[in-house]
Design an enzyme around this catalytic site. Structure first.
Site, PDB file in Angstrom:
ATOM      1  N   HIS A  61       0.864  -1.276   0.006  1.00 47.51           N
ATOM      2  CA  HIS A  61       0.045   0.079  -0.037  1.00 47.51           C
ATOM      3  C   HIS A  61       0.892   1.274  -0.032  1.00 47.51           C
ATOM      4  O   HIS A  61       0.406   2.494  -0.476  1.00 47.51           O
ATOM      5  CB  HIS A  61      -0.975  -0.011   1.306  1.00 47.51           C
ATOM      6  CG  HIS A  61      -1.829  -1.068   1.049  1.00 47.51           C
ATOM      7  ND1 HIS A  61      -3.114  -1.165   0.615  1.00 47.51           N
ATOM      8  CD2 HIS A  61      -1.735  -2.306   1.947  1.00 47.51           C
ATOM      9  CE1 HIS A  61      -3.680  -2.229   0.774  1.00 47.51           C
ATOM     10  NE2 HIS A  61      -3.146  -2.885   1.590  1.00 47.51           N
ATOM     11  N   GLU A 128      -7.532  -3.951  -3.404  1.00 47.96           N
ATOM     12  CA  GLU A 128      -7.931  -4.716  -2.295  1.00 47.96           C
ATOM     13  C   GLU A 128      -9.373  -4.194  -1.798  1.00 47.96           C
ATOM     14  O   GLU A 128      -9.329  -3.343  -1.200  1.00 47.96           O
ATOM     15  CB  GLU A 128      -6.806  -4.540  -1.202  1.00 47.96           C
ATOM     16  CG  GLU A 128      -7.231  -5.577  -0.020  1.00 47.96           C
ATOM     17  CD  GLU A 128      -6.427  -5.532   0.916  1.00 47.96           C
ATOM     18  OE1 GLU A 128      -6.170  -6.501   1.898  1.00 47.96           O
ATOM     19  OE2 GLU A 128      -5.311  -4.861   1.174  1.00 47.96           O
ATOM     20  N   ARG A 226     -14.155 -28.976  12.336  1.00 42.59           N
ATOM     21  CA  ARG A 226     -15.545 -29.368  11.761  1.00 42.59           C
ATOM     22  C   ARG A 226     -15.842 -28.165  10.729  1.00 42.59           C
ATOM     23  O   ARG A 226     -16.941 -28.551   9.882  1.00 42.59           O
ATOM     24  CB  ARG A 226     -16.511 -29.245  13.070  1.00 42.59           C
ATOM     25  CG  ARG A 226     -16.628 -30.581  13.780  1.00 42.59           C
ATOM     26  CD  ARG A 226     -17.870 -30.669  14.667  1.00 42.59           C
ATOM     27  NE  ARG A 226     -17.781 -29.665  15.569  1.00 42.59           N
ATOM     28  CZ  ARG A 226     -17.252 -29.964  16.951  1.00 42.59           C
ATOM     29  NH1 ARG A 226     -16.454 -30.935  17.257  1.00 42.59           N
ATOM     30  NH2 ARG A 226     -17.367 -29.127  17.644  1.00 42.59           N
ATOM     31  N   ASP A 247       6.382 -11.117   9.267  1.00 46.34           N
ATOM     32  CA  ASP A 247       6.982 -10.191   9.888  1.00 46.34           C
ATOM     33  C   ASP A 247       6.973 -10.501  11.217  1.00 46.34           C
ATOM     34  O   ASP A 247       7.679  -9.618  12.266  1.00 46.34           O
ATOM     35  CB  ASP A 247       6.163  -8.855   9.740  1.00 46.34           C
ATOM     36  CG  ASP A 247       4.727  -8.852  10.364  1.00 46.34           C
ATOM     37  OD1 ASP A 247       4.310  -9.792  10.500  1.00 46.34           O
ATOM     38  OD2 ASP A 247       4.280  -7.552  10.322  1.00 46.34           O
ATOM     39  N   GLY A 248       6.548 -11.616  11.886  1.00 40.74           N
ATOM     40  CA  GLY A 248       6.588 -12.135  13.122  1.00 40.74           C
ATOM     41  C   GLY A 248       5.521 -11.533  14.032  1.00 40.74           C
ATOM     42  O   GLY A 248       5.274 -11.774  15.078  1.00 40.74           O
ATOM     43  N   HIS A 250       2.117 -10.614  12.197  1.00 43.74           N
ATOM     44  CA  HIS A 250       0.812 -11.134  11.611  1.00 43.74           C
ATOM     45  C   HIS A 250       0.466 -12.848  11.681  1.00 43.74           C
ATOM     46  O   HIS A 250      -0.665 -13.130  11.715  1.00 43.74           O
ATOM     47  CB  HIS A 250       0.668 -10.797  10.248  1.00 43.74           C
ATOM     48  CG  HIS A 250       0.436  -9.396   9.898  1.00 43.74           C
ATOM     49  ND1 HIS A 250       1.285  -8.447   9.907  1.00 43.74           N
ATOM     50  CD2 HIS A 250      -0.588  -8.995   9.324  1.00 43.74           C
ATOM     51  CE1 HIS A 250       0.858  -7.377   9.674  1.00 43.74           C
ATOM     52  NE2 HIS A 250      -0.305  -7.510   9.312  1.00 43.74           N
ATOM     53  N   ASP A 273       2.224  -6.220   2.263  1.00 42.70           N
ATOM     54  CA  ASP A 273       0.751  -5.590   2.795  1.00 42.70           C
ATOM     55  C   ASP A 273       1.667  -4.269   3.823  1.00 42.70           C
ATOM     56  O   ASP A 273       0.851  -3.749   4.496  1.00 42.70           O
ATOM     57  CB  ASP A 273       0.246  -6.174   3.761  1.00 42.70           C
ATOM     58  CG  ASP A 273      -1.290  -5.761   4.039  1.00 42.70           C
ATOM     59  OD1 ASP A 273      -1.668  -4.835   3.487  1.00 42.70           O
ATOM     60  OD2 ASP A 273      -2.069  -6.287   5.012  1.00 42.70           O
TER      61      ASP A 273
END
Length: 392
Positions: A61, A128, A226, A247-248, A250, A273
Site C-alpha cells: 500500500h 483490495e 469441523r 513479519d513475526g 501477523h 502489505d
C-alpha cells in the site's frame, strides 16, 4: 550495460548454480556459464556474493511516508524509488476500500503514469476491496463495502487503461460467482480476502476461477476441525496461491510453516502489505482514512488491530530462513517467481532467464541486500557494500 556478472551463487529460473558468469546484454539477461568468457570480456566481480532475481511485491500500500491512496504521481514514484532498498524491482500498487469516486481517480492516475516511475517497475494494480464483509474488515472501511459489481470493475478497468491485474473479494457476497468468472476471463487474478466464508463457499469461488488467498490467516475465517473455513481452503484447495505476511506479528512462524508445508513453497507468496510507515521511524501515520500507530515493528489501529505492516520484502525472505522454515532458494522463489506467476507476469519479471529484463539483487550468504539492479544498471547500493570490481 553489456558485461558478465561473476558471483559465487546464482538463483536462476531452473535452479541454483555457481560459481559462474551471467551475461547481461542490452539491459537483459543472456546466457549463464560456469566457464570464464573470452579474455576481452568485461566482467563485474561479485566474489563472495549471491545473485537473485529482483523481488516482486504483489501486495503493498505504501512506503517511505507515501500511500497509494494519496493519489499523486510524486508519491507513487517515491514508493517506486524507495522499494529498491528492499530488493523489490516490480510491484503492484495496492488500493484500500474507499468510495467509488476515489478509487476511480486512483486507478486512473496509476494507469496514466505507471511508465513514468523511475524505481521499481509497476506491473499492474491490485484492488483490495471494496467487495468485503464486516466481520473480518481489518483496516478496511466498512462504510464502503458492497457486493461485487462487474460494472464497477469495467469502469475501473477503462479508467486505468485495463491495468488492474488483481482484485480481492469476499466470496460470500451476492454475485461473487458471476463476478469471478467475468474478472478471470478478462485477465484479472481474483483473490479472496476479508471474508467469513465457510470452506465450501471458498471452494466454489476457486472452482469459478479465484486463485489467490490474501494474507492467509489474517482477515478470514479460521481453521476448525469441523469447519475448515477460509484458512483451511487456503491450505488445501488445488491450484491456488496463498499470501503470507512473515513479519513475526501477523503470523506465528509455526503457522507460516504449516501453511508452506500444506500449500507448498512454490505456491506460497511472501508479501508485505506494507503501509506508508515502511522505511520510516516509529510514530503516527495514516492508512487510508485510519490513523495508525507504529511501535515495536507493528502498525496498529487505535483499536489495537493490525493495520498492514512495515515489513520490507527482503526482510520477509531473511525471516523465513532464520526461522528455519525455508531454504534460501525457497524463500527467494516465494518472494520473486511465485508472486510473478500468481499474476501471470513471470514472463516479464521475478526470474533470471535469458531475454528477461536484467532486474536482479546482490546478496550476502546471510541474505543481506547489498545492491539492486534494474535493466542491468545499479540503482541501489548498501552503505557497507565493498563495491564491485571489474576484471578481465
Amino acid at each position: 550495460m553489456n558485461c558478465y556478472v561473476y558471483a559465487d551463487k546464482f538463483f536462476l529460473h531452473d535452479g541454483v548454480y555457481g560459481p559462474g558468469f551471467l551475461e547481461v546484454k542490452d539491459g537483459k539477461f543472456a546466457a549463464f556459464s560456469e566457464v570464464h568468457p573470452n579474455e576481452s570480456a568485461n566482467v563485474i566481480d561479485f566474489s563472495g556474493y549471491w545473485i537473485a532475481p529482483g523481488l516482486v511485491d504483489t501486495h503493498i500500500h505504501g512506503f517511505k511516508n507515501h500511500d497509494v491512496m494519496d493519489n499523486n504521481i510524486q508519491g507513487l514514484n517515491a514508493i517506486s524509488e524507495g522499494l529498491l532498498s528492499s530488493g523489490v524491482t516490480s510491484f503492484l500498487p495496492t488500493t484500500l476500500t474507499s468510495s467509488t469516486e476515489t478509487l476511480t481517480k486512483v486507478v486512473k492516475m496509476i494507469g496514466e503514469n505507471y511508465l513514468k516511475v523511475t524505481g521499481a517497475k509497476i506491473k499492474g494494480i491490485f484492488l483490495e476491496g471494496p467487495f468485503f464483509t464486516e466481520k473480518h474488515k481489518g483496516a478496511q472501511n466498512k462504510d464502503y463495502f458492497c457486493d461485487p459489481s462487474i460494472e464497477l470493475l469495467e469502469n475501473w478497468q477503462n479508467q486505468s487503461g485495463h491495468f488492474i491485474k488483481k482484485i480481492a473479494i469476499a466470496p460470500e457476497r451476492k454475485g461473487a460467482a458471476e463476478f469471478i468468472g467475468h474478472a478471470v476471463n478478462n485477465g484479472v487474478a481474483v483473490a479472496l480476502a476479508h471474508s467469513d466464508a465457510p470452506y465450501e463457499v471458498a471452494k466454489q469461488a476457486v472452482e469459478k476461477g479465484a486463485s489467490i488467498f490474501v494474507h492467509t490467516f489474517n482477515g478470514m475465517s479460521g481453521l476448525h476441525h469441523r469447519e475448515p473455513g477460509m484458512a483451511g481452503a487456503a491450505m488445501s484447495l488445488p491450484n491456488v496461491f496463498a499470501e503470507v505476511i512473515c513479519d513475526g506479528h501477523h503470523v506465528h512462524p509455526a503457522a507460516a510453516n504449516i501453511l508452506m508445508n500444506a500449500r507448498g513453497r512454490k505456491a506460497t507468496l511472501l508479501v508485505t502489505d506494507c503501509m506508508m510507515a515502511g522505511g520510516m521511524p516509529e510514530g503516527r501515520y495514516q492508512l487510508g482514512e485510519f490513523p495508525v500507530v507504529v511501535k515495536e515493528g507493528a502498525a496498529t489501529l487505535e483499536s489495537g488491530s493490525l493495520a498492514g505492516s512495515i515489513l520490507q520484502l527482503i526482510d520477509a525472505v531473511k525471516n523465513v530462513v532464520n526461522w528455519g522454515i525455508a531454504t534460501p532458494e525457497e524463500a527467494i522463489y516465494m518472494a520473486s517467481t511465485a508472486p510473478a506467476k500468481s499474476i501471470q507476469q513471470d514472463g516479464e519479471c521475478g526470474r533470471i532467464a535469458a531475454g528477461l529484463a536484467a532486474d536482479f539483487i546482490v546478496l550476502t550468504p546471510q541474505l543481506e541486500l547489498m545492491a539492486t539492479y534494474l535493466d542491468g544498471n545499479c540503482r541501489y547500493q548498501a552503505k557497507n557494500f565493498k563495491g564491485k570490481e571489474v576484471f578481465q
